[in-house]
Design a protein around this motif. Sequence first.
Motif, PDB file in Angstrom:
ATOM      1  N   THR A 147     -27.466  -2.519 -65.044  1.00  0.00           N
ATOM      2  CA  THR A 147     -26.517  -1.687 -65.873  1.00  0.00           C
ATOM      3  C   THR A 147     -25.356  -2.872 -65.680  1.00  0.00           C
ATOM      4  O   THR A 147     -25.078  -2.364 -66.810  1.00  0.00           O
ATOM      5  N   GLU A 148     -24.442  -2.422 -64.901  1.00  0.00           N
ATOM      6  CA  GLU A 148     -23.239  -2.649 -64.703  1.00  0.00           C
ATOM      7  C   GLU A 148     -22.541  -3.947 -65.132  1.00  0.00           C
ATOM      8  O   GLU A 148     -21.937  -4.083 -65.758  1.00  0.00           O
ATOM      9  N   LEU A 149     -23.530  -4.679 -64.791  1.00  0.00           N
ATOM     10  CA  LEU A 149     -23.424  -6.574 -65.049  1.00  0.00           C
ATOM     11  C   LEU A 149     -24.130  -6.392 -66.145  1.00  0.00           C
ATOM     12  O   LEU A 149     -22.978  -7.649 -66.820  1.00  0.00           O
ATOM     13  N   SER A 150     -24.337  -5.985 -66.894  1.00  0.00           N
ATOM     14  CA  SER A 150     -24.752  -5.924 -68.545  1.00  0.00           C
ATOM     15  C   SER A 150     -23.573  -5.546 -69.160  1.00  0.00           C
ATOM     16  O   SER A 150     -23.172  -6.514 -69.487  1.00  0.00           O
TER      17      SER A 150
ATOM     18  N   SER B 243     -17.476  -9.446 -71.696  1.00  0.00           N
ATOM     19  CA  SER B 243     -16.275 -10.644 -71.453  1.00  0.00           C
ATOM     20  C   SER B 243     -16.316 -11.304 -72.604  1.00  0.00           C
ATOM     21  O   SER B 243     -15.514 -11.986 -72.661  1.00  0.00           O
ATOM     22  N   ARG B 244     -17.025 -10.948 -73.170  1.00  0.00           N
ATOM     23  CA  ARG B 244     -17.637 -11.875 -74.321  1.00  0.00           C
ATOM     24  C   ARG B 244     -16.285 -11.137 -75.455  1.00  0.00           C
ATOM     25  O   ARG B 244     -16.071 -12.128 -76.604  1.00  0.00           O
ATOM     26  N   LEU B 245     -16.076  -9.929 -75.032  1.00  0.00           N
ATOM     27  CA  LEU B 245     -14.720  -9.322 -76.667  1.00  0.00           C
ATOM     28  C   LEU B 245     -13.483  -8.799 -75.829  1.00  0.00           C
ATOM     29  O   LEU B 245     -12.237  -9.234 -76.632  1.00  0.00           O
ATOM     30  N   ASN B 246     -13.666  -8.801 -74.574  1.00  0.00           N
ATOM     31  CA  ASN B 246     -12.558  -8.183 -74.101  1.00  0.00           C
ATOM     32  C   ASN B 246     -12.061  -9.545 -72.362  1.00  0.00           C
ATOM     33  O   ASN B 246     -12.876  -8.939 -71.785  1.00  0.00           O
TER      34      ASN B 246
ATOM     35  N   MET C 262     -30.729  -0.123 -56.624  1.00  0.00           N
ATOM     36  CA  MET C 262     -29.795  -0.874 -56.310  1.00  0.00           C
ATOM     37  C   MET C 262     -29.789  -2.097 -57.741  1.00  0.00           C
ATOM     38  O   MET C 262     -28.960  -2.165 -58.616  1.00  0.00           O
ATOM     39  N   ARG C 263     -30.754  -1.929 -58.114  1.00  0.00           N
ATOM     40  CA  ARG C 263     -31.153  -3.136 -59.635  1.00  0.00           C
ATOM     41  C   ARG C 263     -30.750  -2.309 -60.443  1.00  0.00           C
ATOM     42  O   ARG C 263     -30.313  -2.724 -61.621  1.00  0.00           O
TER      43      ARG C 263
ATOM     44  N   ALA D 282     -18.871 -12.327 -59.391  1.00  0.00           N
ATOM     45  CA  ALA D 282     -18.571 -11.280 -57.380  1.00  0.00           C
ATOM     46  C   ALA D 282     -19.853 -10.485 -57.819  1.00  0.00           C
ATOM     47  O   ALA D 282     -20.498 -10.206 -56.532  1.00  0.00           O
ATOM     48  N   LEU D 283     -19.803 -10.022 -59.090  1.00  0.00           N
ATOM     49  CA  LEU D 283     -21.296  -8.781 -59.071  1.00  0.00           C
ATOM     50  C   LEU D 283     -22.424  -9.745 -59.041  1.00  0.00           C
ATOM     51  O   LEU D 283     -23.399  -8.919 -58.727  1.00  0.00           O
ATOM     52  N   ARG D 284     -22.621 -10.871 -59.588  1.00  0.00           N
ATOM     53  CA  ARG D 284     -23.932 -11.513 -59.646  1.00  0.00           C
ATOM     54  C   ARG D 284     -24.606 -11.910 -57.664  1.00  0.00           C
ATOM     55  O   ARG D 284     -25.572 -11.746 -57.399  1.00  0.00           O
ATOM     56  N   ASN D 285     -23.172 -12.596 -57.702  1.00  0.00           N
ATOM     57  CA  ASN D 285     -23.305 -12.668 -55.760  1.00  0.00           C
ATOM     58  C   ASN D 285     -23.868 -11.119 -55.206  1.00  0.00           C
ATOM     59  O   ASN D 285     -24.899 -11.504 -53.967  1.00  0.00           O
ATOM     60  N   GLU D 286     -23.195 -10.690 -55.174  1.00  0.00           N
ATOM     61  CA  GLU D 286     -24.070  -9.026 -55.340  1.00  0.00           C
ATOM     62  C   GLU D 286     -24.760  -8.768 -54.351  1.00  0.00           C
ATOM     63  O   GLU D 286     -25.793  -8.267 -53.286  1.00  0.00           O
TER      64      GLU D 286
END
Length: 982
Positions: free
Chosen positions: A927-930, A936-939, A921-922, A949-953
């Motif tokens: 990997t996806e969260l990073s 998100s900083r660019l797009n 899981m981790r 939601a991904l962090r909470n998941e």
Amino acid sequence: MSDFSPGQRWISDGEAELGLGTILNVDARSVTVLFGASQETRTYSSRNAPLTRVAFGSGDRIESAEGWQMTVDDSKEVGGLIVYIGEDETGELCELPEARLADSMQFDQARDRLLTGQVDRNDWFDLRFRTLHHFHRIEQNPALGLAGPRIDLIPHQLYIADEVARRHAPRVLLADEVGLGKTIEAGLILHRLLLTGRAERALILVPASLTHQWLVELLRRFALEVTLLDEQQSEAHGETNPFEAGQLVLASQDWLFANPQRQQQAQACDWDLLIVDEAHHLDWRPEQSGPGYASVGRLASQTPGILLLTATPEQMGLTSHFARLRLLDPDRYHSLEAFREEEQHYVEVAEAIDALERLPGEDTDRSRVAAVIAEADSLALLDTLADPERGDDQHAAARDQLRDQLLDRHGTGRVMFRNSRRHVGGFPERRLHIAELEAPSSYRRVLRRLERDEDYLDELLIETGMGHPEVLIYPDAMYRVLTVDPLNTEPWWQFDPRVTWLLERLADDGEGGFADDKVLVIAHDRQTALGLAEGLRVLGGYQAPVFHEGLSLVERDRAAAAFADPEEGCQVLVCSEIGSEGRNFQFCRHLVMFDLPLHPDQLEQRIGRLDRIGQRHAIEMHVPVFTGSPGEKLLRWYHQGMDAFNTPHGLGSEIHAAFGDALAESLLDDESLEEVIAETRALFEVRLAERDAGRNRLLELNACRHDRADAVIEAIRELDADKALTRYLDQALDIFGVDSQELGGGILHLQPSPQMLEGLPGLVKGEEGFSATFSRSRALARDDVQRLSWEHPLLREMMGRILDGPMGNTALALLKHPAIPAGRLMVELVFRTHCPAPKRLHLNRFLPPTAVRVLLDESGANLTAKISFTGLSKAVKKVKKAVARDLIKSRHDQLRELLDGAEAEAERELPSIIEAAQMRMRTELDTELSRLEALSRLNPAVRTDELEALRNERTELDTAIEGARLRLDAVRVIVTVGEETR
């Protein structure tokens, strides 16, 4: 008689579902039992009553009739009745007479069922263990949700489905060109979300003309049954909300958008996913919204996931395109002007990606790439790529990583997927063959009068009830309507030259003939199709099935199957316009358009029945037209005005909206027709140039990552080739009471037997069942044959019923072995992980139900590593249930001790199972969260709620996995016997 006393608690060996029974009366010959929970009374012979006494031991949890629970420490007997002694939930010492046990107590758990003498067949126990094993590996397969549907393995479709269905509440625009499978992509996404538990309810809104196509696609390709809702169905629900009638609801946009009351009812429901087809028809302008757009906007604001489908993402103008993106993310797309400025940047990114392919090369190429990146990791990759001293492998790796970063971090590629035919490739050539024929006198008379008398057209429209220009384009339909007495009038197919032309082609085995080929014939009108089939039969002896809207789904399947069969099938299939919806005939290369539709989209749908990915031959399109007729003029407009026969371009709706009325007015005027064709061509070429601009090139590059697509396809092929599926299904069908008959050619027929367990999908006692195959290619060629896979509803239902119920969770078997003395005892226990978590987390991808097997001998020694499950299952023999109950009763205390010891043995395995699941899981989510945080900083297309939601998941999954426990799932008692024992 002395075995029974009033007040004692017993259970029925044959009807365990009745619950806990109480002895009411006993005499010399019979015993009467009341099963309070089910309000049933049974009377049995006291000599051989099929009953088992319920007796709980130390450690068992029991429930009183008043609802409180206690843990048993000891028991005593008072007047033939058991009194249990133990502690209640508060730890207080208490007693509970058996007569006060709750009637509703069930004995589904393996321990309870075994110790109360309830045992199942050994083959049930075997199937239960194998079900758990297969379910564990299938749930973790990366192709889960994509392997079962009846589809070709087309990379771009599978990439999009895999990418989108992984996301939390996906909100995307599917904008592939016509014929590339947007409906399939949406179906795949929906299927995976449903299978993984990330979605339970979906609302699907489509144009009225496409409701049947969607119904067929979802049922035949994805085995998804939807509720088709219209006003008649809604009224049948009375005061209740009709949108609550099903989990998957399919409705016409035309109907819903025109009915405010139904819109309110749809908005009152909780949907997990909203799918809107032909989304470019939703009208929005900065100053106001059309009713359709407003309705979808309200639904979109309260629905987590949205799929918008359109083949024309930008052809209806930038404003319209912005409006659709605004539905997906109103915070991200809040300003039309800001979006216009952003658009200018996409061409630069596309040019930078092109420059990547030339590096190391000119400095200008490096500068072009550097101009659109600023991140340190991207600049480092660019330095590697521009360094001529680096090796080819290093250049290739840097180029691939940098291309992925550019596609990922720039543009709207996360919210919009756009594939084109030129980008996908693999499509056949199209060839148009026009047969110019002389119109028969019955048709010419009407046309001549129309040309001379302007008022006659109005008279015709009133007299026939047909529309304009239908009355001009379909002369056979007009002829039928104008015929007053059919008994005294020659049927149209007797004199129509198109019928004669078709018969000649069917018999011609030379070049241009159809003698050795399948031929699909499509006509606009149902009556035309029926008449044509009659003409082929009477005049030429051809038996041609007719496929039209008046047939049921089963009848349509049979007509399509009669055409598809390569050996015994019919040469010709005649379809009404519905034949261009929802069915693919890739095995056929000849398409005869007996007449032409009035809308370019319908023309493309017709051609699309044959022109699909996987078609091995050029598409031969044959159009018979009457010289100088309105039908010929319509053909010229299609052919010369927009190249409609050459390749799909997705511009038909816009062009028809612009010139449809002018075309209708020019069908009797050659001069005005030339003007309409010229103006159509001019607009067509302008829109083509706009479509080929840099932004679409960028989208196409991002619409399919081939390495990801190839990995998904490989995983699907592994499941397709899984030989364990056939072995498992054979065993499951036998146990569930389904008869299987080989029909040849890799096709099975499944039919209920009289002993079949109720509630299996597609199988109803007294009905004929269905035909099925394991082969993907056979299923694609035969609409009447279902495809069996691990994801088929029948397999999922059987596996679910086994894993969620008591079936096979106890057994007793005999083992004859020369090295083991008779009378020895072994217990084989199967524990499984229990990890409650919300369905939306899809926990099973990391920790599906996992089996831990423990085999103990009577001394408590662990034999698990020495004797395999398969080896033991082959060696044991069945035993009669009465003998099994006596054996269990005689070893009651010993079995309790072994059950407790086995639990301790199994617990030793749990920490490593939890650790491995957390690592999986981790690794994936971190990997996806990073990646998303960097994006998100660019797009800005990466939504804040998606990141949160991904962090909470991740947090919820970590907690759920950490709390995983083992519980006993199944137990088998094995007793050794001597040579003389039978």
